[in-house]
Structure formats: structure tokens, C-alpha cells
Design a protein around this motif. Structure first.
Motif, short mmCIF file in Angstrom:
data_model
loop_
_atom_site.label_atom_id
_atom_site.label_comp_id
_atom_site.label_asym_id
_atom_site.label_seq_id
_atom_site.Cartn_x
_atom_site.Cartn_y
_atom_site.Cartn_z
N HIS A 130 30.72 44.16 150.48
CA HIS A 130 30.71 42.69 150.45
C HIS A 130 29.29 42.26 150.10
O HIS A 130 28.34 42.52 150.86
CB HIS A 130 31.12 42.14 151.81
N GLU A 171 32.10 45.63 135.50
CA GLU A 171 33.24 44.94 136.13
C GLU A 171 33.33 45.21 137.63
O GLU A 171 33.95 44.45 138.37
CB GLU A 171 34.56 45.31 135.45
N ALA A 224 32.15 42.38 140.09
CA ALA A 224 33.16 41.36 140.40
C ALA A 224 34.27 41.94 141.29
O ALA A 224 34.76 41.26 142.19
CB ALA A 224 33.75 40.79 139.12
N LEU A 225 34.65 43.19 141.05
CA LEU A 225 35.69 43.82 141.88
C LEU A 225 35.22 43.93 143.33
O LEU A 225 35.99 43.68 144.25
CB LEU A 225 36.05 45.20 141.33
N THR A 282 33.07 42.02 144.88
CA THR A 282 33.07 40.66 145.44
C THR A 282 34.49 40.23 145.78
O THR A 282 34.76 39.75 146.89
CB THR A 282 32.44 39.68 144.44
N ASP A 283 35.40 40.40 144.84
CA ASP A 283 36.78 39.96 145.03
C ASP A 283 37.50 40.74 146.12
O ASP A 283 38.07 40.16 147.05
CB ASP A 283 37.54 40.08 143.70
N LEU A 284 37.47 42.05 146.03
CA LEU A 284 38.24 42.89 146.94
C LEU A 284 37.68 42.91 148.37
O LEU A 284 38.43 43.05 149.33
CB LEU A 284 38.38 44.30 146.38
N GLY A 295 36.78 40.46 149.95
CA GLY A 295 37.33 39.29 150.61
C GLY A 295 38.81 39.44 150.95
O GLY A 295 39.38 38.60 151.63
N LYS A 296 39.43 40.52 150.48
CA LYS A 296 40.86 40.74 150.68
C LYS A 296 41.17 41.96 151.54
O LYS A 296 42.20 42.02 152.19
CB LYS A 296 41.55 40.93 149.32
#
Length: 113
Positions: free
Chosen positions: A36, A67, A70-71, A73-75, A77-78
Motif C-alpha cells: 500500500h 503497470e 498502479a496495480l 495502489t489499486d489492489l 485497497g481491495k
């Protein structure tokens, strides 16, 4: 600046990095780990212990793996947080040196059932 987990982690998921992280900023997918970026304190403890050399400072992330910033950052959060070392995936040694693993990245969060 944060650290980023890139392609070499896919299908390996060694968690030596998790064990040394002082702030528990790692998140667990089925076959991949992410950091994170807002929780990472840029201490660098994780980078030298990664058996697959999958962790990079943002500024040194190889272009072929951009890439993954961004992965992460995105993942992160999930996916669920991981704070303790676990055994690597059973196929880790087989995939440790393999390149071109991006199509095998599972977007599912948590440990493989």
C-alpha cells in the motif's frame, strides 16, 4: 515514495518481506503480494529479503513493470492485509526465475483455498 512489488512475485508469494515490514503495509492476493503506497514508510527493509527480487523503490521500478505501480495502489485497497510470514506457494521454486508471468496474476484477494 513507496516500494512496489512487481512481476517476479507472481505465483511465488514468498512472505519474507512481510516478516520484516515495520508498518504492515503488505496486502495479500491469491498468488501475489502488493504494498500500500500510503502506508509504506520507504524504509527499504523488504527489498533485500525478497527471494525473487520483486520489490523496487518507485523511482527504480523497471519500465517493463511500470503497470505494477498502479496495480499495487489499486489492489492494496481491495485485498486483505498480511502481517505474518506464511509458507510460499507450492509452485514458488518452479516459478521463481520465470519471466512473463503477468497473464497468470490472479486478481482474487487472500490466500489460495
Amino acid at each position: 515514495m513507496a516500494y512496489v512489488v512487481a512481476e517476479p512475485c507472481i505465483k511465488c508469494k514468498y512472505t519474507d518481506c512481510v516478516e520484516v515490514c515495520p508498518v504492515n503495509c503488505f496486502y495479500e492476493g491469491e498468488n501475489f503480494l502488493v504494498i500500500h503506497p500510503d502506508e509504506c514508510i520507504d524504509c527499504g527493509a523488504c527489498e533485500p529479503v525478497c527471494p525473487t527480487k520483486a520489490i523496487f523503490p518507485e523511482s527504480e521500478l523497471p519500465g517493463k513493470w511500470k503497470e505494477y505501480q498502479a496495480l499495487n495502489t489499486d489492489l492494496s485497497g481491495k485485498w486483505p492485509n498480511i502481517a505474518e510470514k506464511k509458507a510460499p506457494l507450492p509452485e514458488a521454486e518452479e516459478f521463481k526465475e520465470q519471466e512473463g508471468k503477468r497473464p497468470q496474476l490472479s486478481m482474487a484477494g487472500g490466500a489460495k483455498k
